[in-house]
Enzyme design. Structure first.
Site, short mmCIF file in Angstrom:
data_model
loop_
_atom_site.label_atom_id
_atom_site.label_comp_id
_atom_site.label_asym_id
_atom_site.label_seq_id
_atom_site.Cartn_x
_atom_site.Cartn_y
_atom_site.Cartn_z
N GLU A 54 -90.37 -13.18 -72.61
CA GLU A 54 -91.25 -12.38 -71.72
C GLU A 54 -92.36 -11.69 -72.51
OE1 GLU A 54 -88.25 -11.68 -67.97
OE2 GLU A 54 -88.49 -10.00 -69.38
N GLU A 83 -81.16 -3.55 -60.87
CA GLU A 83 -82.52 -4.07 -60.68
C GLU A 83 -82.64 -5.00 -59.48
OE1 GLU A 83 -85.59 -7.05 -63.12
OE2 GLU A 83 -83.88 -6.13 -64.16
N ASP A 139 -80.73 -14.02 -64.51
CA ASP A 139 -81.14 -12.64 -64.72
C ASP A 139 -80.46 -11.65 -63.78
OD1 ASP A 139 -84.37 -10.92 -64.94
OD2 ASP A 139 -82.43 -10.59 -65.90
O1 GCW Z 1 -84.24 -8.33 -66.00
C1 GCW Z 1 -85.41 -8.65 -66.59
C2 GCW Z 1 -86.27 -7.50 -66.23
C3 GCW Z 1 -87.16 -7.03 -67.34
C4 GCW Z 1 -86.32 -6.93 -68.60
C5 GCW Z 1 -85.77 -8.30 -68.93
C6 GCW Z 1 -84.86 -8.32 -70.13
C7 GCW Z 1 -86.57 -5.37 -70.36
O2 GCW Z 1 -87.01 -7.84 -65.12
O3 GCW Z 1 -87.66 -5.79 -66.94
O4 GCW Z 1 -87.10 -6.48 -69.68
O5 GCW Z 1 -85.02 -8.79 -67.87
O6 GCW Z 1 -83.65 -8.36 -69.95
O7 GCW Z 1 -85.36 -8.29 -71.23
#
Ligand code: GCW
Length: 743
Positions: free
Chosen positions: A310, A412, A384
Site C-alpha cells: 500500500e 474497520e 483484509d
Molecule cells: O486494513 C487495511 C487498512 C489500512 C491498513 C492496512 C494494513 C495501516 O485499510 O488502513 O494500513 O490494512 O494492514 O497495513
C-alpha cells in the site's frame, strides 16, 4: 429542640439509605474497564473477607509494588473495606518470588515449569496462618497472578482451596497501535490517540498507567506505539526520548514498547543515498540507530515493518527479497534481544495475480530465510480483516519460519465503533482452523505457539481499538475484544464463551440473570455481522476508503484489486470469485485435503462465494437456490440484531443508566445499518439475478440508485483525507431531495 435535630437527622439518614439501595448502579462511563472493583454483594463479601485480610509483600520493586497496589485497591473495593499491606496473619495474601520473599522461598513451591511469566496461586499455611500465596519466578508473574486472584473474586469463584498455576501459551502477546504522531489513528474509532507525544516526556498522562494495568491484567506484554504506515520522525532522537519515558511508565506492568518503522529511514533519517539492505552502510546505519535506542530503552521490544505494501517503501524497491529486508533490521536488533515483526500484508496493483494469492507467492519461497528473531506477521485472512475469511494459506506453509497471527480489534470492516460484534469468536475460529499441514490437528494455534514445528518462540498480535474516548474503545462492548484478545493469547484453549462470561461479570454484574442472557447474545453477534454484511463467503464489498457501509457496486477505484466488484464478480450467470483450479487456483495454496474441499461441491456454505463462482439458481445444501439463501442470510442478520436489542432492553435493571443507554443507542444504529446493508446488497445483486424475492421476504424499500447515492463524507478512521466536494444527489421524495444520510 435537641430531640427534633436528632429526629430530622435520622429521617435524612433513612432517606439517604433508601435512595442508595434503590438507586440504579452508580453512573459509569466505562473508564474503569473490567477493573471496576465495585463492592460485591454482602453474602459474597462475607465469604471472601476472612480469606483476604491483608497483602504481604516482603520486597519492593516497581512490578511488585504494582501488584501490591492492585491487590489492595481491588480487595478494598470489592470487599468494601480497607485491605492494606500488612504482616503475616490469617487470611493474608502473600505475594512474591523466592528471590524477593523468604516466606515464599520457604514454601519450596513448584515454580520451575512456570517460566518467566507464569504464576502459582495456592491456599496454604505459613507459621500456622492460613494464607493465600501468589508466587512466581519473576515479579511480572506475581503481577499476573494478582490480577488472576482478583478475577476469581470478581467472578465469584471459591478462593479457600486454591491450587492454580498458569503460564502463557504464547511468548509475545502484542497490540499494534495504528496511532500517528499527530494524534490521529488509522482505522481508529475511539477518538484520538491516547499518546500525547507533544507533552512527553515532561507530562506523562496518568491514563498510560491505567492502559498498562489493563494490558497486564490480560497478559498483554508488548505494544507497538505507532502506525505501521509509519512516519520516520518516530525514530528521530527527540521522539526516542519520549518513547523512553513511556517505556518507563509501562515497564512495571511488563509491557514492552515496539516501534513501527519505515524501511526508507536510512535515507529519510540517515540521509544515506539508499536503503538497500545489501549495502553495508545501510546495515551499519540500522545497527547504530538500534544501539542508540537500546542505550535509552534497554528492554526495547523491536520493530514492526509494513514494507512494499500500500505504497510503503521496502526491499523490493532494491530488488531484494522480503527476507533480506527483514534480516538487515533483525541483525541490528539481535545483540539486544530485539525482534522484528515483518508484515506479510503485501499485494501489488502491478501484479494481476488474484490478490488473495500474492502474499503466499511472495513469502512461501522465503521459508527458512528469515533470521530466528523475525516473525512473519500474517493477518488471519488473505484479504483484509473481513467479517469472515478462510484462514491465510501461509499458516502451515512456512515450517521453518516464525509466524505471528495478526488480528484486528478495531472493527474497520465490521461496523467500526457502534456495531456490537464480539471478536473472540472470530479469533477462536482462526486459532482452531486445521491447516492440515502435518495431517489432522495442525491448527493455527499450534502453528503460532511453535509446537507444530518445534519453534522456540511464539507471538500473536492485535491491531488495537484503543483511543482517548472515556470508554477507551469507542463502545462498552468493544472493550471485550481488547480483554478477549489478551486472555486468548495467554491461554489459546479458553473458549470465547468463558471469556465473555468472565468479562461480563467484571464489567457489569455477576447476576446470572444478566450473564446467562448476555453471553449468548455476544456469542451470536459475530455471525450476525457476517449475515447482514458478507454472507456465504462474500467479502470486501464495503464502501470506499472508510469501509463504512455497503458498496458492492463500486468499480471505479484506481487500484482494481480494491474494487468490491473485483471480489464478488457478480454477473448475469452468477456470483463469487472462482479461486478453484479453473479460476485463480488460490485453493491450491492450501494443504491438499483443504484445497480439494474448497474447490469441490462439499465446500462449506460460509466459504462458497470466496472460492467459487456459482449460478444464482445454484442448489444449496438447504435445497434453496443461492439467491434465496443469500436473501435469507441477510434477513437473518437483521433479525439477529433486532434480537440483540431486545435482549439488551431487558438488561436495563442490571446496568447503570449511562452505559445502558449508550449501548442501547449503538444497538439502534447497528439495527438501522444492518437493514441498510441488507437492502442495498439485495437491491444490487438483484440487478444480476433478476430473481423474485423468496416468499415472506420484502424487497428493498428503495431502488439501487438510491443506495448508490448514499454518501458519507466523514466516517472515522481515515487519516489525511478530505471529502469530495458537496454534490447534489438524485432527488428522493421522503428526504426533501437530498439522500445523503443512511436511509
Ligand atoms: O486494513 C487495511 C487498512 C489500512 C491498513 C492496512 C494494513 C495501516 O485499510 O488502513 O494500513 O490494512 O494492514 O497495513
Amino acid at each position: 429542640m435537641r430531640g427534633d435535630w436528632a429526629r430530622a437527622a435520622l429521617v435524612h439518614l433513612f432517606a439517604a439509605g433508601v435512595l442508595l439501595l434503590s438507586a440504579p448502579a452508580r453512573a459509569e462511563d466505562g473508564y474503569d474497564l473490567w477493573l471496576r472493583y465495585r463492592p460485591i454483594e454482602a453474602t459474597a463479601q462475607a465469604q471472601y473477607r476472612p480469606l483476604a485480610t491483608a497483602v504481604v509483600s516482603q520486597a519492593t520493586s516497581p512490578t511488585l509494588d504494582a501488584a501490591k497496589t492492585e491487590l489492595t485497591k481491588g480487595l478494598s473495593g470489592l470487599l468494601d473495606r480497607p485491605v492494606g499491606a500488612g504482616a503475616l496473619a490469617d487470611g493474608a495474601v502473600v505475594i512474591g518470588t523466592p528471590a524477593s520473599s523468604p516466606l515464599i522461598a520457604g514454601l519450596k513451591l513448584p515454580l520451575a515449569p512456570l517460566g518467566n511469566e507464569g504464576y502459582l496461586i495456592r491456599s496454604t499455611s505459613i507459621d500456622g496462618h492460613a494464607v493465600t500465596v501468589i508466587a512466581a519466578n519473576r515479579d511480572i508473574g506475581v503481577l499476573y497472578g494478582s490480577f488472576a486472584f482478583l478475577r476469581l473474586i470478581q467472578t465469584r469463584q471459591q478462593i479457600a482451596r486454591l491450587d492454580i498455576s498458569s503460564a502463557p501459551r504464547l511468548k509475545l502477546r502484542l497490540l499494534n497501535h495504528w496511532d500517528n504522531i499527530d494524534g490521529t489513528i488509522e482505522r481508529g474509532y475511539a477518538g484520538h490517540s491516547i499518546f500525547d507525544w507533544h507533552k512527553m516526556p515532561d507530562y506523562m498522562d496518568p491514563r498510560y498507567t491505567v492502559m498498562a494495568r489493563a494490558d497486564a491484567s490480560v497478559g498483554i506484554n508488548g505494544i507497538a506505539l505507532n502506525n505501521v504506515s509509519s512516519d520516520v520522525w518516530m525514530l528521530a532522537p527527540m521522539y526516542i526520548g519520549k518513547v523512553a519515558a513511556l517505556a518507563d511508565v509501562l515497564r512495571p506492568y511488563g509491557v514492552r514498547v515496539y516501534l513501527s518503522i519505515k524501511f526508507s529511514a536510512p535515507v529519510e533519517l540517515g540521509k544515506l543515498k539508499t536503503a538497500d539492505p545489501a549495502d553495508p552502510m545501510v546495515a551499519a546505519w540500522w545497527k547504530q540507530e538500534v544501539d542508540a535506542i537500546y542505550r535509552q530503552i534497554p528492554d526495547f521490544g523491536g520493530f514492526v515493518v509494513k514494507a512494499n505494501s500500500e505504497g510503503q517503501p521496502g526491499p523490493r524497491d532494491y530488488n531484494r527479497s522480503q527476507a533480506e529486508g527483514a534480516n538487515v533490521v533483525a541483525d541490528a536488533l539481535k545483540p539486544h534481544g530485539g525482534t522484528v515483526f515483518w508484515r506479510a500484508f503485501v499485494y501489488s496493483e502491478k501484479d494481476p495475480t488474484d490478490r488473495a494469492k500474492q502474499a503466499y507467492n511472495e513469502f512461501k519461497p522465503l521459508d527458512g530465510k528469515f533470521r530466528d528473531n523475525v516473525f512473519v506477521q500474517t493477518k488471519n485472512g488473505a484479504i483484509d480483516f473481513q467479517p469472515r475469511e478462510p484462514v491465510h494459506p501461509l499458516f502451515g506453509a512456512m515450517p521453518k519460519t516464525n509466524l505471528a497471527l495478526e488480528v484486528q480489534l478495531t472493527k474497520e470492516y465490521l461496523g467500526q465503533a457502534t456495531h456490537l460484534v464480539y471478536l473472540p469468536v472470530l479469533f477462536k475460529e482462526v486459532l482452531d482452523w486445521d491447516t492440515m499441514a502435518k495431517g489432522k490437528g495442525s491448527t493455527v494455534a499450534r502453528v503460532i505457539d511453535g509446537s507444530l514445528e518445534g519453534h522456540t518462540t511464539s507471538a500473536m498480535v492485535g491491531v488495537s481499538n484503543i483511543g482517548d474516548d472515556r470508554n477507551w474503545t469507542g463502545s462498552q462492548f468493544n472493550q471485550a475484544d481488547w480483554y478477549g484478545f489478551g486472555r486468548l493469547a495467554w491461554d489459546l484453549n479458553l473458549t470465547p464463551e468463558q471469556i465473555a462470561r468472565e468479562w461480563l461479570a467484571q464489567t457489569f454484574t455477576n447476576d446470572p440473570a444478566f450473564i446467562d442472557k448476555m453471553a449468548p447474545m455476544m456469542m451470536a453477534s459475530r455471525e450476525a455481522v457476517v449475515n447482514y454484511m458478507t454472507p456465504l463467503g462474500l467479502h470486501h464489498i464495503m464502501a470506499t476508503g472508510h469501509h463504512y457501509g455497503p458498496g458492492p457496486w463500486v468499480d471505479d477505484l484506481p487500484r482494481p484489486e480494491q474494487n468490491p466488484v473485483y471480489f464478488h464478480r457478480a454477473d448475469a450467470k452468477g456470483v463469487g470469485f472462482d479461486r478453484t483450479p479453473s479460476g485463480s487456483d488460490a485453493t491450491s495454496q492450501y494443504a491438499p485435503p483443504i484445497a480439494k474441499l474448497f474447490a469441490g461441491p462439499d465446500i462449506p456454505d460460509r466459504y462458497l462465494l470466496w472460492f467459487q463462482h456459482v449460478g444464482w439458481d445454484h442448489k444449496m445444501k438447504s435445497g434453496r437456490s443461492l439467491w434465496d439463501e443469500l436473501v435469507l442470510h441477510y434477513d437473518e442478520g437483521v433479525a439477529q440484531v433486532a434480537q440483540m436489542r431486545q435482549t439488551w432492553d431487558a438488561m436495563k435493571p442490571y446496568v447503570d443508566a449511562e452505559r445502558w443507554s449508550q449501548t442501547a443507542a449503538f444497538l439502534g444504529i447497528q439495527a438501522k445499518e444492518a437493514q441498510w446493508w441488507r437492502d442495498a446488497c439485495i437491491a444490487y445483486f438483484e440487478t444480476f439475478s433478476h430473481m423474485p424475492m423468496p416468499a415472506g421476504h420484502a424487497a428493498p424499500p428503495h431502488d439501487l440508485t438510491y443506495y448508490k447515492a448514499v454518501y458519507i463524507p466523514y466516517a472515522p478512521g481515515r487519516t489525511g483525507y478530505t471529502a469530495a466536494p458537496f454534490k447534489n444527489t438524485p432527488k428522493d421524495p421522503d428526504q426533501n431531495g437530498i439522500a445523503t444520510q443512511i436511509p
